[in-house]
Design a protein around this motif. Structure first.
Motif, PDB file in Angstrom:
ATOM      1  N   UNK A   1      12.914 -32.156 -28.604  1.00 36.58           N
ATOM      2  CA  UNK A   1      13.916 -32.585 -27.624  1.00 36.58           C
ATOM      3  C   UNK A   1      13.690 -31.932 -26.267  1.00 36.58           C
ATOM      4  N   UNK A   2      12.965 -30.828 -26.214  1.00 30.84           N
ATOM      5  CA  UNK A   2      12.685 -30.148 -24.956  1.00 30.84           C
ATOM      6  C   UNK A   2      11.573 -29.141 -25.141  1.00 30.84           C
ATOM      7  N   UNK A   3      10.865 -28.847 -24.054  1.00 32.62           N
ATOM      8  CA  UNK A   3       9.773 -27.858 -24.094  1.00 32.62           C
ATOM      9  C   UNK A   3       9.884 -26.950 -22.880  1.00 32.62           C
ATOM     10  N   UNK A   4       9.826 -25.649 -23.118  1.00 30.23           N
ATOM     11  CA  UNK A   4       9.779 -24.654 -22.046  1.00 30.23           C
ATOM     12  C   UNK A   4       8.444 -23.926 -22.112  1.00 30.23           C
ATOM     13  N   UNK A   5       7.626 -24.090 -21.092  1.00 31.62           N
ATOM     14  CA  UNK A   5       6.364 -23.358 -20.987  1.00 31.62           C
ATOM     15  C   UNK A   5       6.570 -22.136 -20.115  1.00 31.62           C
ATOM     16  N   UNK A   6       6.441 -20.956 -20.699  1.00 30.95           N
ATOM     17  CA  UNK A   6       6.625 -19.709 -19.971  1.00 30.95           C
ATOM     18  C   UNK A   6       5.246 -19.154 -19.628  1.00 30.95           C
ATOM     19  N   UNK A   7       4.886 -19.160 -18.351  1.00 32.61           N
ATOM     20  CA  UNK A   7       3.551 -18.757 -17.892  1.00 32.61           C
ATOM     21  C   UNK A   7       2.442 -19.586 -18.538  1.00 32.61           C
ATOM     22  N   UNK A   8       2.554 -20.925 -18.552  1.00 26.59           N
ATOM     23  CA  UNK A   8       1.495 -21.741 -19.148  1.00 26.59           C
ATOM     24  C   UNK A   8       0.213 -21.652 -18.333  1.00 26.59           C
ATOM     25  N   UNK A   9      -0.909 -21.911 -18.986  1.00 32.61           N
ATOM     26  CA  UNK A   9      -2.220 -21.760 -18.357  1.00 32.61           C
ATOM     27  C   UNK A   9      -2.769 -23.111 -17.916  1.00 32.61           C
TER      28      UNK A   9
ATOM     29  N   UNK B   1      -2.668 -14.354 -14.457  1.00 36.08           N
ATOM     30  CA  UNK B   1      -3.110 -15.454 -15.302  1.00 36.08           C
ATOM     31  C   UNK B   1      -2.440 -16.778 -14.970  1.00 36.08           C
ATOM     32  N   UNK B   2      -1.227 -16.714 -14.436  1.00 33.91           N
ATOM     33  CA  UNK B   2      -0.476 -17.945 -14.195  1.00 33.91           C
ATOM     34  C   UNK B   2       0.442 -17.752 -12.987  1.00 33.91           C
ATOM     35  N   UNK B   3      -0.165 -17.605 -11.804  1.00 36.40           N
ATOM     36  CA  UNK B   3       0.628 -17.383 -10.598  1.00 36.40           C
ATOM     37  C   UNK B   3       1.322 -18.678 -10.160  1.00 36.40           C
ATOM     38  N   UNK B   4       2.026 -18.618  -9.038  1.00 38.47           N
ATOM     39  CA  UNK B   4       2.799 -19.785  -8.617  1.00 38.47           C
ATOM     40  C   UNK B   4       1.918 -21.014  -8.400  1.00 38.47           C
ATOM     41  N   UNK B   5       0.740 -20.823  -7.815  1.00 39.57           N
ATOM     42  CA  UNK B   5      -0.154 -21.956  -7.585  1.00 39.57           C
ATOM     43  C   UNK B   5      -0.576 -22.627  -8.879  1.00 39.57           C
ATOM     44  N   UNK B   6      -0.929 -21.807  -9.882  1.00 49.65           N
ATOM     45  CA  UNK B   6      -1.339 -22.368 -11.173  1.00 49.65           C
ATOM     46  C   UNK B   6      -0.153 -23.025 -11.880  1.00 49.65           C
ATOM     47  N   UNK B   7       1.027 -22.415 -11.758  1.00 49.56           N
ATOM     48  CA  UNK B   7       2.216 -22.990 -12.385  1.00 49.56           C
ATOM     49  C   UNK B   7       2.505 -24.375 -11.803  1.00 49.56           C
ATOM     50  N   UNK B   8       2.378 -24.505 -10.500  1.00 53.01           N
ATOM     51  CA  UNK B   8       2.639 -25.802  -9.871  1.00 53.01           C
ATOM     52  C   UNK B   8       1.521 -26.797 -10.167  1.00 53.01           C
ATOM     53  N   UNK B   9       0.327 -26.294 -10.456  1.00 50.33           N
ATOM     54  CA  UNK B   9      -0.754 -27.177 -10.904  1.00 50.33           C
ATOM     55  C   UNK B   9      -0.401 -27.794 -12.255  1.00 50.33           C
ATOM     56  N   UNK B  10       0.138 -26.974 -13.167  1.00 49.79           N
ATOM     57  CA  UNK B  10       0.606 -27.500 -14.458  1.00 49.79           C
ATOM     58  C   UNK B  10       1.713 -28.524 -14.228  1.00 49.79           C
ATOM     59  N   UNK B  11       2.609 -28.217 -13.279  1.00 55.30           N
ATOM     60  CA  UNK B  11       3.768 -29.084 -13.039  1.00 55.30           C
ATOM     61  C   UNK B  11       3.357 -30.480 -12.587  1.00 55.30           C
ATOM     62  N   UNK B  12       2.189 -30.625 -11.986  1.00 53.93           N
ATOM     63  CA  UNK B  12       1.750 -31.961 -11.555  1.00 53.93           C
ATOM     64  C   UNK B  12       1.575 -32.908 -12.737  1.00 53.93           C
ATOM     65  N   UNK B  13       1.305 -32.347 -13.909  1.00 55.13           N
ATOM     66  CA  UNK B  13       1.189 -33.183 -15.100  1.00 55.13           C
ATOM     67  C   UNK B  13       2.523 -33.510 -15.740  1.00 55.13           C
ATOM     68  N   UNK B  14       3.592 -32.860 -15.254  1.00 51.96           N
ATOM     69  CA  UNK B  14       4.919 -33.039 -15.843  1.00 51.96           C
ATOM     70  C   UNK B  14       5.928 -33.210 -14.711  1.00 51.96           C
ATOM     71  N   UNK B  15       5.951 -34.391 -14.103  1.00 58.78           N
ATOM     72  CA  UNK B  15       6.717 -34.590 -12.863  1.00 58.78           C
ATOM     73  C   UNK B  15       8.209 -34.378 -12.996  1.00 58.78           C
ATOM     74  N   UNK B  16       8.761 -34.436 -14.192  1.00 67.84           N
ATOM     75  CA  UNK B  16      10.202 -34.269 -14.369  1.00 67.84           C
ATOM     76  C   UNK B  16      10.587 -32.825 -14.699  1.00 67.84           C
TER      77      UNK B  16
END
Length: 269
Positions: free
Chosen positions: A177-185, A213-228
């Motif tokens: 029902x939901x997923x929380x990625x904490x410091x995803x790579x 390992x997962x700074x703000x730039x990398x975190x927002x890179x992951x976010x591009x695959x999950x627009x919501x």
């Protein structure tokens, strides 16, 4: 017709006859013979709702990690015949299930503090040691929660654990029902831009601004695959579960609690 072709035709005929027998047996079953709440009724309800019914399985008791000693309703299990899965630890009870996944080299104790906190708030939690088949470990943890009465499940994973959970959204049968990625790579994603666009559950991506390992730039890179997804960036360099024990732990918990509240909010609420 050759002898080989004749034998093949006989085998195909036997398989077809067996299939028709099975179909007839299912078709002849009265629709109201399953008691409400039985496994058959639950599987039928799941099919009608478009979800996947969970098969029954037996979980053998295992040694409870010391970090959970003294916790009420805590138990440890291994699934017989499931060598790919690690030790599973259950805490609490109830319909709102949460699976915590550790970092690559982590174990069931990594999320102990947050697991205990959520159980005190009425959640039903499973955390685990990784098995050799990591996707199987997450799936088995989810199955164990559902077998113990959880009607909804959220996944929360740190670092590689969260990365793997996000990548598993491509499998519709596994979706929580939901997923929380904490410091995803971002470098180990297993997903591409737009991967999460068909997923309509809740999503949270949380990390720290200067995590090596997962700074703000990398975190927002992951976010591009999950627009919501909701993206929460906290100050500092802490990683995964460490964030919750650090100076900005209260903010991290507010983000996680908000995510879980939305995940388990009543339909239409």
């Amino acid at each position: 017709m050759s002898l080989r072709e004749s034998r093949r035709a006989l085998v195909l005929a036997a398989i077809l006859a067996m299939a028709l027998t099975c179909v007839s047996a299912c078709a002849d079953r009265a629709p109201d013979t399953a008691a409400h709440g039985s496994a058959l009724a639950e599987n039928r309800r799941s099919a009608e709702e478009g979800t996947v019914g969970m098969p029954e399985f037996t979980a053998a008791p295992a040694q409870l990690p010391s970090c959970f000693h003294g916790v009420r309703r805590a138990g440890a299990y291994r699934l017989p015949g499931s060598s790919g899965s690690g030790r599973l630890v259950t805490l609490g009870a109830g319909p709102r299930g949460v699976v915590f996944a550790p970092i690559s080299w982590g174990d069931a104790c990594e999320w102990a503090a947050e697991a205990k906190r959520l159980v005190a708030d009425g959640y039903h939690v499973v955390t685990f040691d990784w098995g050799t088949d990591r996707r199987r470990t997450i799936s088995d943890a989810t199955r164990l929660l559902r077998a113990h009465g959880a009607t909804g499940v959220a996944w929360v994973g740190g670092c590689m654990g969260g990365t793997l959970m996000l990548s598993m959204l491509a499998d519709r049968a596994e979706r929580p029902a939901g997923v929380a990625g904490i410091s995803p790579l971002a470098s180990l994603g297993g997903y591409t831009a737009g991967n999460g666009s068909s997923y309509d559950g809740e999503l949270l991506l949380l990390g720290t601004a200067d995590d090596p390992l997962s700074d703000e730039g990398r975190l927002r890179e992951v976010a591009r695959g999950f627009p919501e997804a909701e993206v929460a960036v906290l100050p500092g360099t802490l990683h995964a579960a460490e964030i919750f024990a650090g100076p900005h732990g209260d903010a991290a918990r507010r983000s996680l609690d908000g995510f879980l509240g939305r995940t388990f909010a009543p339909a239409g609420g």
